[in-house]
Design a protein around this motif. Structure first.
Motif, short mmCIF file in Angstrom:
data_model
loop_
_atom_site.label_atom_id
_atom_site.label_comp_id
_atom_site.label_asym_id
_atom_site.label_seq_id
_atom_site.Cartn_x
_atom_site.Cartn_y
_atom_site.Cartn_z
N LYS A 295 -4.22 7.56 1.61
CA LYS A 295 -4.20 8.76 0.77
C LYS A 295 -4.34 8.36 -0.68
O LYS A 295 -3.56 7.56 -1.21
CB LYS A 295 -2.90 9.54 0.99
CG LYS A 295 -2.75 10.05 2.42
CD LYS A 295 -1.45 10.81 2.61
CE LYS A 295 -1.32 11.30 4.05
NZ LYS A 295 -0.05 12.03 4.27
N PHE A 296 -5.34 8.92 -1.36
CA PHE A 296 -5.60 8.59 -2.76
C PHE A 296 -6.26 9.78 -3.44
O PHE A 296 -6.80 10.67 -2.77
CB PHE A 296 -6.49 7.35 -2.85
CG PHE A 296 -7.81 7.49 -2.14
CD1 PHE A 296 -8.94 7.93 -2.82
CD2 PHE A 296 -7.92 7.19 -0.79
CE1 PHE A 296 -10.14 8.08 -2.16
CE2 PHE A 296 -9.13 7.33 -0.13
CZ PHE A 296 -10.25 7.78 -0.83
N THR A 297 -6.22 9.80 -4.76
CA THR A 297 -6.87 10.88 -5.50
C THR A 297 -8.37 10.65 -5.57
O THR A 297 -8.85 9.54 -5.40
CB THR A 297 -6.31 10.98 -6.93
OG1 THR A 297 -6.56 9.74 -7.61
CG2 THR A 297 -4.82 11.26 -6.92
N THR A 298 -9.10 11.71 -5.85
CA THR A 298 -10.56 11.65 -5.87
C THR A 298 -11.07 10.64 -6.87
O THR A 298 -12.05 9.94 -6.63
CB THR A 298 -11.14 13.03 -6.20
OG1 THR A 298 -10.63 13.99 -5.28
CG2 THR A 298 -12.66 13.01 -6.12
N ARG A 299 -10.39 10.51 -8.02
CA ARG A 299 -10.88 9.61 -9.06
C ARG A 299 -10.81 8.15 -8.64
O ARG A 299 -11.41 7.28 -9.26
CB ARG A 299 -10.08 9.80 -10.35
CG ARG A 299 -8.63 9.34 -10.27
CD ARG A 299 -7.88 9.63 -11.56
NE ARG A 299 -6.51 9.19 -11.50
CZ ARG A 299 -6.10 7.97 -11.77
NH1 ARG A 299 -6.97 7.04 -12.10
NH2 ARG A 299 -4.82 7.65 -11.71
N TYR B 21 -11.51 -1.97 -1.73
CA TYR B 21 -10.36 -2.86 -1.63
C TYR B 21 -9.06 -2.13 -1.34
O TYR B 21 -8.05 -2.77 -1.06
CB TYR B 21 -10.21 -3.70 -2.92
CG TYR B 21 -10.04 -2.91 -4.18
CD1 TYR B 21 -11.13 -2.63 -4.98
CD2 TYR B 21 -8.80 -2.45 -4.60
CE1 TYR B 21 -10.99 -1.91 -6.14
CE2 TYR B 21 -8.64 -1.75 -5.76
CZ TYR B 21 -9.75 -1.47 -6.53
OH TYR B 21 -9.62 -0.76 -7.69
N MET B 22 -9.05 -0.82 -1.38
CA MET B 22 -7.83 -0.08 -1.02
C MET B 22 -7.48 -0.31 0.45
O MET B 22 -6.31 -0.32 0.82
CB MET B 22 -8.00 1.42 -1.29
CG MET B 22 -7.64 1.81 -2.71
SD MET B 22 -7.32 3.57 -2.87
CE MET B 22 -8.94 4.22 -2.53
N GLY B 23 -8.50 -0.47 1.29
CA GLY B 23 -8.23 -0.72 2.70
C GLY B 23 -7.48 -2.01 2.91
O GLY B 23 -6.52 -2.07 3.69
N GLY B 24 -7.91 -3.08 2.21
CA GLY B 24 -7.24 -4.37 2.32
C GLY B 24 -5.81 -4.31 1.81
O GLY B 24 -4.89 -4.90 2.40
N HIS C 53 -1.60 5.28 -1.61
CA HIS C 53 -2.08 4.57 -2.79
C HIS C 53 -1.30 5.05 -4.00
O HIS C 53 -0.78 6.18 -4.02
CB HIS C 53 -3.59 4.83 -2.96
CG HIS C 53 -4.20 4.09 -4.10
ND1 HIS C 53 -4.41 4.67 -5.34
CD2 HIS C 53 -4.64 2.82 -4.20
CE1 HIS C 53 -4.97 3.79 -6.14
NE2 HIS C 53 -5.12 2.66 -5.49
N LYS C 54 -1.20 4.22 -5.02
CA LYS C 54 -0.39 4.58 -6.19
C LYS C 54 -0.87 5.84 -6.87
O LYS C 54 -0.10 6.53 -7.55
CB LYS C 54 -0.35 3.42 -7.18
CG LYS C 54 -1.69 3.07 -7.81
CD LYS C 54 -1.55 1.91 -8.78
CE LYS C 54 -2.89 1.52 -9.38
NZ LYS C 54 -2.77 0.38 -10.30
N SER C 55 -2.16 6.18 -6.71
CA SER C 55 -2.70 7.40 -7.32
C SER C 55 -2.17 8.65 -6.63
O SER C 55 -2.30 9.75 -7.16
CB SER C 55 -4.22 7.38 -7.27
OG SER C 55 -4.69 7.40 -5.93
#
Length: 325
Positions: free
Chosen positions: A116-120, A127-130, A43-45
Motif C-alpha cells: 500500500k502506497f500513495t500515487t506519488r 524497489y518497494m517490492g524488495g 509503505h511509509k507514504s
C-alpha cells in the motif's frame, strides 16, 4: 507442523479468513498476529496511526527483516558450500539478498501487488517490492521465529525461484555499480588500500576503505585487491540505502566542495542583474534537502538495477520455452 494444523483449525472460526489464507499461500504458515503482516505491506507514504498516535509503516520491519534475511541466507549458503572460502560465501549471500533479486522474488510471489502506497510513489515500485519482502521476513520472524524464516526461504523461495548454484557463479560488479552511481550523482569517490596482511596459511589479505566526498564509507577485505574493493563497494551501497547520517554527511561535504568552486558574482554581473536568481542560504539548503530525498529514494534501484536482468531474462525465456513445449 502441529502448530500449523492448530492455527488452521482456529482459522475455521474466524470471519476474516482471506488475509490469513493470503499469507499462508505466500509463506506456508498461518499468521498468528495478522496485524504485523499487514504492517509489512504499509509503505511509509501510507503510514497510519495506532491507538497511541504513533505512525506505523513497514520501515522498522524492513530493518529487522534485512538482518534476519542476512543471517538465514548466510546459514543456507554456509551449509550448501562446505568447501568454499569466506569471500565466495559473502559474494553469494550478497547476490541473493541484493535489491534486484528481492524485487524479482516479490513479483514472483505477488507481494508487490499487495503493498500500500500513495500515487506519488508509484514510480518507485521497482524497489518497494524488495523492501516489502524484507518487512515480510521481519513479520514472519516476530510471529514464528527464525526456523520458520529459514524454512520459508529454503522451501518457498530458493527451491522455486533461485538457482543458487548458478547464482553463485554469476559475477556482480558492485564496484562498477558504485562508480555508475557516483558519476550520475556527481559524487567523488576513492578506493584506498588501507593495509595488507597474511592469514594463518600465509595467504595475502587486502583491506580496502572507500571514501565518498572524503567521508569514510564501506570497508572490505579479500584475498585480492579486487575482492576487497567489491566487498567495500557493496558495504558502501548498503550505507547509501540505509544510513541517513551517512547520506547527510556526503551531501554536506559535496555542497561544501561545490561552494568552493562556484563563480563569484558582483552587483554589476549581467547574469545576476538579468535573471535575478541570487539564491539565499535557505534556498540552497532546501534544494539540497530535495536532492537528498530524491537520490536516496532511487539510489539502490538505479545502482543495482541491471545486476540480475540477464538471469531473469534467461529464466523467463526458459519458462516460456517449457510452456511452449
Amino acid at each position: 507442523m502441529f502448530g500449523n494444523i492448530t492455527d488452521k483449525i482456529r482459522l475455521l472460526f474466524r470471519k476474516d479468513k482471506e488475509p490469513y489464507l493470503c499469507f499462508y499461500r505466500m509463506t506456508g504458515f498461518y499468521p498468528r498476529n495478522i496485524d504485523i503482516y499487514k504492517q509489512a505491506l504499509l509503505h511509509k507514504s501510507s503510514s497510519i496511526k495506532n491507538e497511541k498516535g504513533r505512525l506505523l509503516n513497514n520501515e522498522r520491519l524492513e530493518f529487522l527483516g534485512d538482518a534476519i534475511l542476512d543471517a538465514v541466507v548466510a546459514d543456507i549458503v554456509y551449509k550448501r558450500f562446505e568447501k568454499k572460502r569466506e569471500g565466495f560465501l559473502t559474494n553469494t549471500r550478497s547476490k541473493i539478498v541484493q535489491r534486484e533479486t528481492l524485487n524479482h522474488i516479490a513479483v514472483q510471489i505477488g507481494l508487490d501487488k499487495l503493498v500500500k502506497f500513495t500515487t506519488r510513489q508509484s514510480s518507485h515500485n521497482s524497489y518497494m517490492g524488495g523492501n516489502a519482502f524484507e518487512a515480510l521476513i521481519g513479520a514472519l520472524y516476530l510471529d514464528r521465529g527464525y526456523r520458520a524464516c529459514k524454512k520459508f526461504m529454503e522451501e518457498r523461495i530458493i527451491s522455486q525461484y533461485l538457482d543458487i548454484d548458478k547464482l553463485s557463479r554469476k559475477e556482480v560488479n558492485f564496484k562498477s555499480k558504485l562508480i555508475e552511481w557516483s558519476q550520475k550523482n556527481k559524487f567523488q569517490i576513492a578506493f584506498n588500500l588501507v593495509n595488507q596482511s597474511l592469514d594463518d596459511e600465509l595467504n595475502p589479505i587486502f583491506n580496502t576503505q572507500i571514501l565518498v566526498e572524503n567521508v569514510p564509507a564501506g570497508t572490505g577485505k579479500g584475498y585480492s585487491k579486487k575482492e576487497s574493493q567489491q566487498e567495500a563497494a557493496h558495504e558502501t551501497l548498503k550505507k547509501i540505502k540505509s544510513d541517513p547520517q551517512f547520506i547527510d554527511a556526503i551531501f554536506a561535504s559535496k555542497a561544501e566542495r561545490e561552494k568552493d568552486t562556484e563563480p563569484v558574482y558582483t552587483e554589476d554581473s549581467p547574469s545576476v542583474m538579468e535573471t535575478n536568481e541570487v539564491k539565499t542560504t535557505v534556498d540552497v539548503r532546501e534544494e539540497l534537502i530535495t536532492e537528498r530525498y530524491d537520490d536516496t529514494e532511487r539510489i539502490i534501484a538505479e545502482a543495482e538495477e541491471a545486476a540480475f536482468k540477464e538471469e531473469i531474462q534467461e529464466k523467463t525465456s526458459a519458462d516460456s520455452e517449457e510452456e511452449r513445449i
